[in-house]
Write a protein that holds these residues in place. Sequence first.
Motif, PDB file in Angstrom:
ATOM      1  N   VAL A 153       0.838  -1.195   0.000  1.00 22.90           N
ATOM      2  CA  VAL A 153       0.000   0.000   0.000  1.00 22.90           C
ATOM      3  C   VAL A 153       0.876   1.250   0.000  1.00 22.90           C
ATOM      4  CG1 VAL A 153      -1.776   1.276   1.241  1.00 22.90           C
ATOM      5  CG2 VAL A 153      -1.833  -1.227   1.201  1.00 22.90           C
ATOM      6  N   VAL A 154       1.927   1.233   0.804  1.00 22.83           N
ATOM      7  CA  VAL A 154       2.843   2.380   0.858  1.00 22.83           C
ATOM      8  C   VAL A 154       3.528   2.585  -0.498  1.00 22.83           C
ATOM      9  CG1 VAL A 154       4.913   3.323   1.965  1.00 22.83           C
ATOM     10  CG2 VAL A 154       3.239   2.068   3.322  1.00 22.83           C
ATOM     11  N   PHE A 155       3.946   1.489  -1.120  1.00 19.46           N
ATOM     12  CA  PHE A 155       4.575   1.583  -2.441  1.00 19.46           C
ATOM     13  C   PHE A 155       3.595   2.158  -3.461  1.00 19.46           C
ATOM     14  CE2 PHE A 155       5.692  -0.037  -6.614  1.00 19.46           C
ATOM     15  CZ  PHE A 155       7.059   0.187  -6.678  1.00 19.46           C
ATOM     16  N   GLY A 156       2.336   1.687  -3.413  1.00 16.77           N
ATOM     17  CA  GLY A 156       1.333   2.202  -4.344  1.00 16.77           C
ATOM     18  C   GLY A 156       1.077   3.685  -4.151  1.00 16.77           C
ATOM     19  N   ALA A 157       1.035   4.131  -2.880  1.00 18.33           N
ATOM     20  CA  ALA A 157       0.829   5.553  -2.605  1.00 18.33           C
ATOM     21  C   ALA A 157       2.002   6.383  -3.129  1.00 18.33           C
ATOM     22  CB  ALA A 157       0.641   5.770  -1.108  1.00 18.33           C
ATOM     23  N   GLY A 158       3.216   5.866  -2.958  1.00 14.42           N
ATOM     24  CA  GLY A 158       4.385   6.579  -3.469  1.00 14.42           C
ATOM     25  C   GLY A 158       4.394   6.669  -4.983  1.00 14.42           C
ATOM     26  N   ALA A 159       4.073   5.554  -5.641  1.00 13.63           N
ATOM     27  CA  ALA A 159       4.022   5.541  -7.105  1.00 13.63           C
ATOM     28  C   ALA A 159       2.953   6.497  -7.624  1.00 13.63           C
ATOM     29  CB  ALA A 159       3.763   4.116  -7.605  1.00 13.63           C
ATOM     30  N   LEU A 160       1.817   6.532  -6.934  1.00 16.11           N
ATOM     31  CA  LEU A 160       0.741   7.437  -7.336  1.00 16.11           C
ATOM     32  C   LEU A 160       1.167   8.896  -7.174  1.00 16.11           C
ATOM     33  CD1 LEU A 160      -2.200   7.511  -8.319  1.00 16.11           C
ATOM     34  CD2 LEU A 160      -2.909   7.554  -5.931  1.00 16.11           C
ATOM     35  N   GLY A 161       1.895   9.185  -6.092  1.00 19.73           N
ATOM     36  CA  GLY A 161       2.377  10.550  -5.881  1.00 19.73           C
ATOM     37  C   GLY A 161       3.363  10.984  -6.955  1.00 19.73           C
ATOM     38  N   VAL A 162       4.278  10.085  -7.321  1.00 18.86           N
ATOM     39  CA  VAL A 162       5.246  10.400  -8.383  1.00 18.86           C
ATOM     40  C   VAL A 162       4.524  10.641  -9.709  1.00 18.86           C
ATOM     41  CG1 VAL A 162       7.129   9.472  -9.774  1.00 18.86           C
ATOM     42  CG2 VAL A 162       7.161   9.189  -7.293  1.00 18.86           C
ATOM     43  N   ALA A 163       3.574   9.755 -10.041  1.00 20.42           N
ATOM     44  CA  ALA A 163       2.827   9.911 -11.296  1.00 20.42           C
ATOM     45  C   ALA A 163       2.038  11.214 -11.304  1.00 20.42           C
ATOM     46  CB  ALA A 163       1.890   8.715 -11.479  1.00 20.42           C
ATOM     47  N   ALA A 164       1.411  11.536 -10.164  1.00 21.36           N
ATOM     48  CA  ALA A 164       0.638  12.773 -10.083  1.00 21.36           C
ATOM     49  C   ALA A 164       1.537  13.989 -10.273  1.00 21.36           C
ATOM     50  CB  ALA A 164      -0.074  12.848  -8.734  1.00 21.36           C
ATOM     51  N   GLY A 165       2.699  13.977  -9.636  1.00 21.00           N
ATOM     52  CA  GLY A 165       3.619  15.100  -9.768  1.00 21.00           C
ATOM     53  C   GLY A 165       4.096  15.292 -11.193  1.00 21.00           C
ATOM     54  N   ILE A 166       4.444  14.198 -11.858  1.00 25.52           N
ATOM     55  CA  ILE A 166       4.934  14.283 -13.235  1.00 25.52           C
ATOM     56  C   ILE A 166       3.852  14.800 -14.172  1.00 25.52           C
ATOM     57  CG2 ILE A 166       5.745  12.923 -15.207  1.00 25.52           C
ATOM     58  CD1 ILE A 166       7.213  11.132 -13.222  1.00 25.52           C
ATOM     59  N   LEU A 187      -6.234  13.987  -5.890  1.00 19.67           N
ATOM     60  CA  LEU A 187      -6.474  14.106  -4.460  1.00 19.67           C
ATOM     61  C   LEU A 187      -7.405  13.006  -3.955  1.00 19.67           C
ATOM     62  CD1 LEU A 187      -6.833  17.977  -3.944  1.00 19.67           C
ATOM     63  CD2 LEU A 187      -5.049  16.496  -3.042  1.00 19.67           C
ATOM     64  N   VAL A 188      -8.430  12.699  -4.731  1.00 15.58           N
ATOM     65  CA  VAL A 188      -9.359  11.627  -4.355  1.00 15.58           C
ATOM     66  C   VAL A 188      -8.626  10.287  -4.323  1.00 15.58           C
ATOM     67  CG1 VAL A 188     -11.376  10.298  -5.099  1.00 15.58           C
ATOM     68  CG2 VAL A 188     -11.449  12.797  -5.120  1.00 15.58           C
ATOM     69  N   LEU A 189      -7.815  10.023  -5.334  1.00 17.51           N
ATOM     70  CA  LEU A 189      -7.081   8.755  -5.381  1.00 17.51           C
ATOM     71  C   LEU A 189      -6.080   8.638  -4.229  1.00 17.51           C
ATOM     72  CD1 LEU A 189      -6.414   8.393  -9.232  1.00 17.51           C
ATOM     73  CD2 LEU A 189      -8.074   7.152  -7.829  1.00 17.51           C
ATOM     74  N   LEU A 190      -5.340   9.717  -3.978  1.00 18.82           N
ATOM     75  CA  LEU A 190      -4.387   9.703  -2.872  1.00 18.82           C
ATOM     76  C   LEU A 190      -5.101   9.551  -1.529  1.00 18.82           C
ATOM     77  CD1 LEU A 190      -1.950  12.540  -4.047  1.00 18.82           C
ATOM     78  CD2 LEU A 190      -1.416  10.104  -3.878  1.00 18.82           C
ATOM     79  N   GLY A 191      -6.236  10.230  -1.387  1.00 22.00           N
ATOM     80  CA  GLY A 191      -7.011  10.117  -0.162  1.00 22.00           C
ATOM     81  C   GLY A 191      -7.531   8.707   0.062  1.00 22.00           C
TER      82      GLY A 191
END
Length: 209
Positions: A153-166, A187-191
């Motif tokens: 779950v932590v890895f998925g959240a990190g990957a999602l954050g990187v993708a969102a930033g890019i 924001l909804v996905l990260l939440g």
Amino acid sequence: MTESPRSSVGAGPEQTPDGTVRPPDSDPAELLASVGASWLWTLGSALVTLVPGILILVWPHETLHVLAVIIGLYLLLTGVFRFVAAFSRQAHGERFTRVLLALLFVLAGVLCLRHPLQTIAALSLIVGVTWLVSGMLTLYTALSFKDLPHRGVVFGAGALGVAAGIVVLALPSQSAVVLTRLLGLWLVLLGLMELVLALALRSAIRRTG
């Protein structure tokens, strides 16, 4: 990713060097560790991310000033939640790095709340850089600590954050409507990811008693 505060059965009250009795929770660091270890704190962090995303998706045509205020409050509150969580006893990774990341969110929130912030380019730059750095550090934590609870779950959240930033950084700044919808969606996905992590943490705490 946190654990309940330690307790010693039969241990008496802690005494200070001058002989006075000090309550167990009087130490600010201990208090922060106790709060940061709570699954409710993680749940609060998830709601701080999820609610602004829903608001942005419901009202995508609000002015840039309103959007900047919503994003600024999200970043500011997220920084506060991350700062307290950095003191959790079971926080994996360097506490100094976690505190710096929390300060990055707070600084980004303050910049978004500043009145001169009136361009889509400035808003996307601040949010994109914050998400990218946060996602990279989260990925590093997930890859570095093999015994990390709920590592997937932590890895998925990190990957999602990187993708969102890019994606936010690469988005043309002229498209305000597209950026607004994209920010709300991320924001909804990260939440939701943080919500899953909070529920998993609650389950783990109940299993350990």
